[in-house]
Motif scaffolding. Structure first.
Motif, short mmCIF file in Angstrom:
data_model
loop_
_atom_site.label_atom_id
_atom_site.label_comp_id
_atom_site.label_asym_id
_atom_site.label_seq_id
_atom_site.Cartn_x
_atom_site.Cartn_y
_atom_site.Cartn_z
N TYR A 32 35.53 40.20 31.21
CA TYR A 32 36.39 40.30 32.62
C TYR A 32 36.90 41.60 32.53
O TYR A 32 37.59 42.08 31.69
N ASN A 33 36.73 42.18 34.16
CA ASN A 33 37.85 43.14 34.59
C ASN A 33 39.12 42.68 34.79
O ASN A 33 39.22 41.39 35.03
N SER A 52 38.51 48.10 33.37
CA SER A 52 37.33 47.49 33.17
C SER A 52 37.28 46.54 32.08
O SER A 52 38.11 46.79 30.86
N ASP A 99 38.69 39.40 36.89
CA ASP A 99 37.55 39.51 37.73
C ASP A 99 36.41 39.98 37.18
O ASP A 99 36.32 40.69 36.26
N THR A 101 33.54 40.51 38.39
CA THR A 101 32.37 41.42 38.89
C THR A 101 32.80 42.79 38.87
O THR A 101 31.86 43.80 38.97
N ARG A 102 33.75 43.08 39.22
CA ARG A 102 34.16 44.49 39.46
C ARG A 102 35.49 44.75 39.20
O ARG A 102 36.47 44.06 39.02
N GLY A 104 38.86 46.66 40.94
CA GLY A 104 39.25 47.09 42.28
C GLY A 104 40.75 46.46 42.76
O GLY A 104 41.21 46.01 41.99
N GLY A 106 41.19 44.89 45.81
CA GLY A 106 41.35 43.53 46.37
C GLY A 106 41.46 42.43 45.57
O GLY A 106 40.90 42.45 44.45
N ASP A 108 40.29 39.38 46.43
CA ASP A 108 39.62 38.34 46.80
C ASP A 108 38.43 38.43 45.39
O ASP A 108 37.92 37.02 45.43
N SER A 109 38.25 39.37 44.68
CA SER A 109 37.14 38.97 43.67
C SER A 109 37.75 38.49 42.38
O SER A 109 37.07 38.34 41.63
N TYR A 110 39.08 38.53 42.37
CA TYR A 110 39.61 38.15 41.27
C TYR A 110 39.57 36.46 41.14
O TYR A 110 40.02 35.60 42.00
N ASP A 111 39.07 35.89 40.02
CA ASP A 111 39.00 34.32 39.84
C ASP A 111 40.22 33.68 39.56
O ASP A 111 40.47 32.63 39.79
#
Length: 123
Positions: A32-33, A52, A99, A101-102, A104, A106, A108-111
């Motif tokens: 995970y990032n 990363s 996160d 996947t990426r 960043g 933002g 929204d992509s953080y689980d």
């Protein structure tokens, strides 16, 4: 169960330093990032820093560049935020996030998100 637990916050005078830690469990941390965000009363959530999964890339918000450093220790499943030259405007609750996947700014992509730790910088 997934957990992100921040620690290391507190009260510090302007110009001082703190190191925040975020201990992860319940997921494959090394895949995970990781990121740090903060939110002050009455303000929008702000991106602070991200790293990363391999620590090969790091990113910082403009307001903290040159003062904060993000790092991680995958063996310890911990991400850190070293904060130097602290200013009163750094006062906020600081959140750790993961996160898959990426890397960043933002949110929204953080689980996964931690509960936050309070940082207060006095003048």
């Amino acid at each position: 169960q997934v957990q992100l637990v921040e620690s290391g916050g507190g009260l510090v005078q302007a110009g001082g330093s703190l190191r925040l830690s975020c201990a992860a469990s319940g997921f494959t941390f090394s895949s995970y990032n990781m990121g740090w965000f903060r939110q002050a009363p009455g303000k929008e959530r702000e991106f602070v820093a991200a790293i990363s999964w391999s620590a090969s890339h790091t990113y910082y918000g403009d307001s903290v560049k040159g003062r904060f450093t993000i790092s991680r220790d995958n063996a310890k499943k911990t991400v850190y935020l070293q904060m130097n030259s602290l200013k009163p405007e750094d006062t906020a609750v600081y959140y750790c996030a993961a996160d898959p996947t990426r890397v960043g700014a933002g949110g929204d992509s953080y689980d996964y998100w931690g509960q936050g730790t309070q940082v207060t910088v006095s003048s």
